[in-house]
Motif scaffolding. Structure first.
Motif, PDB file in Angstrom:
ATOM      1  N   VAL A  39       1.035  -1.626  -0.070  1.00 19.63           N
ATOM      2  CA  VAL A  39       0.178  -0.075   0.175  1.00 19.63           C
ATOM      3  C   VAL A  39       1.027   0.914  -0.139  1.00 19.63           C
ATOM      4  CG1 VAL A  39      -1.544   1.346   1.119  1.00 19.63           C
ATOM      5  CG2 VAL A  39      -1.806  -1.638   1.250  1.00 19.63           C
ATOM      6  N   ASP A  40       0.569   1.772  -0.999  1.00 18.31           N
ATOM      7  CA  ASP A  40       1.523   3.487  -0.750  1.00 18.31           C
ATOM      8  C   ASP A  40       0.166   4.819  -1.248  1.00 18.31           C
ATOM      9  OD1 ASP A  40       2.563   5.411  -1.750  1.00 18.31           O
ATOM     10  OD2 ASP A  40       4.370   4.586  -3.537  1.00 18.31           O
ATOM     11  N   ALA A  41       0.118   4.651  -0.108  1.00 19.34           N
ATOM     12  CA  ALA A  41      -1.174   5.721   0.722  1.00 19.34           C
ATOM     13  C   ALA A  41      -0.456   7.014  -0.191  1.00 19.34           C
ATOM     14  CB  ALA A  41      -1.443   6.255   1.421  1.00 19.34           C
ATOM     15  N   ARG A  45      -3.551   7.802  -3.385  1.00 16.38           N
ATOM     16  CA  ARG A  45      -4.574   9.449  -3.587  1.00 16.38           C
ATOM     17  C   ARG A  45      -3.778  10.180  -4.182  1.00 16.38           C
ATOM     18  NH1 ARG A  45      -7.485  12.327  -0.398  1.00 16.38           N
ATOM     19  NH2 ARG A  45      -7.335  14.295  -0.515  1.00 16.38           N
ATOM     20  N   ALA A  46      -2.969  10.171  -4.958  1.00 17.86           N
ATOM     21  CA  ALA A  46      -2.499  10.940  -5.855  1.00 17.86           C
ATOM     22  C   ALA A  46      -3.356  10.282  -7.352  1.00 17.86           C
ATOM     23  CB  ALA A  46      -0.805  10.970  -6.552  1.00 17.86           C
ATOM     24  N   ALA A  47      -3.713   8.945  -6.871  1.00 18.20           N
ATOM     25  CA  ALA A  47      -4.368   8.176  -8.290  1.00 18.20           C
ATOM     26  C   ALA A  47      -5.958   9.324  -8.259  1.00 18.20           C
ATOM     27  CB  ALA A  47      -4.558   7.231  -8.304  1.00 18.20           C
ATOM     28  N   TYR A  48      -6.576   9.069  -6.934  1.00 21.97           N
ATOM     29  CA  TYR A  48      -7.854  10.076  -6.633  1.00 21.97           C
ATOM     30  C   TYR A  48      -7.777  11.116  -7.214  1.00 21.97           C
ATOM     31  CZ  TYR A  48      -8.741   5.442  -4.282  1.00 21.97           C
ATOM     32  OH  TYR A  48      -9.539   4.174  -3.268  1.00 21.97           O
ATOM     33  N   LEU A  49      -7.014  11.997  -6.457  1.00 21.51           N
ATOM     34  CA  LEU A  49      -6.201  13.321  -7.262  1.00 21.51           C
ATOM     35  C   LEU A  49      -6.804  13.616  -8.275  1.00 21.51           C
ATOM     36  CD1 LEU A  49      -3.994  14.774  -4.190  1.00 21.51           C
ATOM     37  CD2 LEU A  49      -7.140  15.079  -4.456  1.00 21.51           C
ATOM     38  N   ALA A  50      -5.820  12.459  -9.471  1.00 25.62           N
ATOM     39  CA  ALA A  50      -5.515  12.114 -10.676  1.00 25.62           C
ATOM     40  C   ALA A  50      -6.795  12.605 -11.375  1.00 25.62           C
ATOM     41  CB  ALA A  50      -5.073  12.314 -11.679  1.00 25.62           C
ATOM     42  N   GLU A  51      -7.568  11.556 -10.768  1.00 21.91           N
ATOM     43  CA  GLU A  51      -9.241  11.015 -11.739  1.00 21.91           C
ATOM     44  C   GLU A  51     -10.300  12.124 -11.371  1.00 21.91           C
ATOM     45  OE1 GLU A  51      -9.421   7.100 -10.367  1.00 21.91           O
ATOM     46  OE2 GLU A  51      -7.532   6.449 -11.685  1.00 21.91           O
ATOM     47  N   ALA A  52     -10.168  12.765 -10.108  1.00 27.17           N
ATOM     48  CA  ALA A  52     -11.056  13.447  -9.430  1.00 27.17           C
ATOM     49  C   ALA A  52     -11.262  14.713 -10.556  1.00 27.17           C
ATOM     50  CB  ALA A  52     -10.914  13.882  -8.205  1.00 27.17           C
TER      51      ALA A  52
END
Length: 241
Positions: A39-41, A45-52
């Motif tokens: 798990v690389d938190a 989170r960076a992936a979530y931010l990029a997709e949001a």
């Protein structure tokens, strides 16, 4: 004074149990130096931010007047929906402010004593002005040809932000000073936000709204100064100074 802060059985500090504190710090050090490879938190989170995507969208103007105004501003390179979004944001926050002062009125109504200079009528006066500011903003939105009942993106965000203030004010164990601290936080945000809204309205050439908003800002500045004074007095009295 109601619910005065006193020395009691609070055992939350680490210094209460030095041995357990050392163990806790050791575990924390292990977690920091040996992260879970599965798990690389930060990356997650960076992936979530990029997709949001954005928080909602602005509704189209519901009236011919609104459509015409938006079209005219668009021809001049100005995006009227940005101004409408910020006006809706203030309207949402003024609703929250009214609710906060309603809750404060309930609190002071049962308080055995209030800080010197603080009165129920004084709290009610601020509450009524907060509500009048909401009505002013709703009317401004209609004047610009939009729908004041629509939930715009900025109104949505400020509503979520205000939830923390409402939750804090709803805590029945709050002292008067703590409740005033909550109100002061709201007033500081409110004043800064009104100033920004006035600047934006000026850039859109909305002189009448600028005059109305400037009057509202003057009232909000009085609110902040009053709440600040009440809180200072409450703290002084709590400390026995």
């Amino acid at each position: 004074m109601e619910n005065e802060i006193h020395t009691g059985t609070n055992r939350t500090g680490m210094k209460v149990s030095p041995a357990d504190a050392r163990k806790l710090l050791e575990v924390r050090e292990l977690q920091t130096t040996m992260p879970d490879p599965e798990v690389d938190a930060v990356a997650l989170r960076a992936a979530y931010l990029a997709e949001a995507g954005p928080v909602g969208s602005m509704p189209p103007p519901p009236t011919l007047r609104g459509m015409a105004g938006t079209a005219m501003k668009a021809l001049a390179g100005k995006k009227m929906h940005v101004l409408l979004d910020k006006i809706a944001e203030r309207a949402a926050f003024e609703r929250t402010g009214t609710r906060l002062y309603d809750m404060m009125l309930q609190k002071v109504a049962v308080a055995p004593a209030l800080p010197a200079g603080m009165t129920i009528d004084g709290v009610r006066e601020i509450r009524d002005e907060e509500h009048s500011h909401y009505l002013l903003l709703a009317a401004a939105i209609e004047t610009l040809g939009a729908d004041p009942t629509a939930m715009t993106p900025c109104a949505d965000v400020t509503g979520v932000q205000g939830m923390g203030l409402v939750q804090a004010m709803g805590e029945p164990r709050l002292t008067i000073a703590q409740a005033l601290s909550t109100l002061l936080a709201a007033e500081v945000i409110d004043n800064a936000s009104w100033e920004l809204l006035i600047d934006l309205a000026q850039q859109f050439g909305q002189d009448e709204l600028v005059a109305q908003f400037t009057e509202a800002l003057a009232a909000e500045q009085r609110h902040e100064a009053t709440v600040r004074q009440w809180m200072a007095t409450a703290l002084t009295e709590e400390a026995g100074l």
